[in-house]
Design a protein around this motif. Structure first.
Motif, mmCIF file in Angstrom:
data_model
loop_
_atom_site.group_PDB
_atom_site.id
_atom_site.type_symbol
_atom_site.label_atom_id
_atom_site.label_comp_id
_atom_site.label_asym_id
_atom_site.label_seq_id
_atom_site.Cartn_x
_atom_site.Cartn_y
_atom_site.Cartn_z
ATOM 1 N N THR B 20 0.689 14.788 9.801
ATOM 2 C CA THR B 20 0.966 14.404 8.418
ATOM 3 C C THR B 20 2.279 15.008 7.958
ATOM 4 O O THR B 20 2.503 16.218 8.091
ATOM 5 C CB THR B 20 -0.173 14.857 7.486
ATOM 6 O OG1 THR B 20 -1.372 14.149 7.844
ATOM 7 C CG2 THR B 20 0.160 14.535 6.028
ATOM 8 N N GLN B 22 4.946 15.589 4.810
ATOM 9 C CA GLN B 22 4.929 15.691 3.360
ATOM 10 C C GLN B 22 6.321 15.490 2.774
ATOM 11 O O GLN B 22 7.320 15.891 3.360
ATOM 12 C CB GLN B 22 4.423 17.076 2.938
ATOM 13 C CG GLN B 22 3.014 17.376 3.390
ATOM 14 C CD GLN B 22 2.549 18.738 2.923
ATOM 15 O OE1 GLN B 22 3.306 19.499 2.309
ATOM 16 N NE2 GLN B 22 1.292 19.050 3.173
ATOM 17 N N THR B 77 2.609 11.612 1.191
ATOM 18 C CA THR B 77 2.440 11.977 2.593
ATOM 19 C C THR B 77 2.387 10.732 3.456
ATOM 20 O O THR B 77 1.906 9.680 3.027
ATOM 21 C CB THR B 77 1.161 12.797 2.831
ATOM 22 O OG1 THR B 77 0.012 11.982 2.569
ATOM 23 C CG2 THR B 77 1.120 14.042 1.966
ATOM 24 N N THR B 79 1.061 9.869 7.384
ATOM 25 C CA THR B 79 0.392 10.338 8.587
ATOM 26 C C THR B 79 0.701 9.379 9.730
ATOM 27 O O THR B 79 0.603 8.157 9.560
ATOM 28 C CB THR B 79 -1.132 10.430 8.376
ATOM 29 O OG1 THR B 79 -1.404 11.378 7.335
ATOM 30 C CG2 THR B 79 -1.832 10.887 9.651
#
Lengths: 110, 114
Positions: B20, B22, B77, B79
């Motif tokens: 993930t 950010q 975010t 992923t």
């Protein structure tokens, strides 16, 4: 329908001029230009709007011909700091999403 | 100008795992985008991160592979799921304060999959 840029790469000596072209197969309403130095994030240079020509930096200017669906970036008296890859990015989708061109790698040598 | 913090800056991951990424902005923005950039290539838009709703994905990108969240106007975010070597790339977030205005980019996440 990614915009095509030309040339793909160019090497200049410091002080020389360069022209980078961006051509689209779709109608354009504005064009963004960005520069990305190696290993860094792209940095905004300027936006050109329909019917307008705008100078965003001291010796970097650009033109936009909406009828020809083309934009050109002009770098005058190039400096070493101009080295990098230049991308045009016209909005070509909803919410002004940018579609970045193929890129032009510019190398300035002393 | 915008201050955009993107983490991690780089990572090396094992095949089949997920990572993930950010993106944090210092002030509220209207639009947030996620791009992928292969070495020496142009930027390809993955999706537009929509605040409070599902992201809008571009052709060739799907939510199961690239789930995106945007809980507020300053944070998102991305992923990368079930990674394979083909996912090795640089992932960049960008923001627009006003639609149609310049995009500002984070420094990117350089991802390598072994």
């Amino acid at each position: 329908q990614q915009p095509v840029q030309s040339p793909q790469a160019v090497i200049l000596r410091e002080g020389e001029d360069a022209v980078i072209n961006c051509s689209s197969s779709k109608a354009l309403y504005s064009v963004h230009w960005y520069r990305q130095k190696h290993g860094e994030a792209p940095v905004f240079l300027m936006i050109l709007l329909k019917g307008g020509e705008q100078k965003g930096h001291d010796k970097i200017s650009a033109s936009f011909n909406e009828k020809k669906q083309q934009s050109s970036l002009y770098l005058t008296a190039s400096q070493l700091s101009y080295s990098g890859t230049y991308f045009c990015g016209p909005p070509m989708g909803g919410n002004e999403k940018l579609t970045f061109g193929t890129g032009t790698r510019l190398t300035i040598i002393p | 100008s915008a201050v955009i913090s993107q983490k991690p800056s780089r990572d090396i991951c094992q095949r089949g795992t997920s990572l993930t990424i950010q993106c944090q902005v210092d002030s509220q923005v209207t639009m947030m985008f996620w791009y992928r950039q292969q070495p020496g290539q142009s930027l390809t838009l993955i999706a537009t991160a929509n605040q409070g709703s599902e992201a809008t994905y571009e052709s060739g990108f799907v939510i199961d592979k690239f789930p995106i969240s945007r809980p507020n106007l300053t944070f998102s975010t991305l992923t990368v799921s079930n990674m394979s070597p083909e996912d090795s790339s640089i992932y960049l977030c960008s923001v627009e304060y006003i639609i149609g205005q310049p995009q500002h980019f984070g420094d990117g996440t350089r991802l390598s999959i072994l």
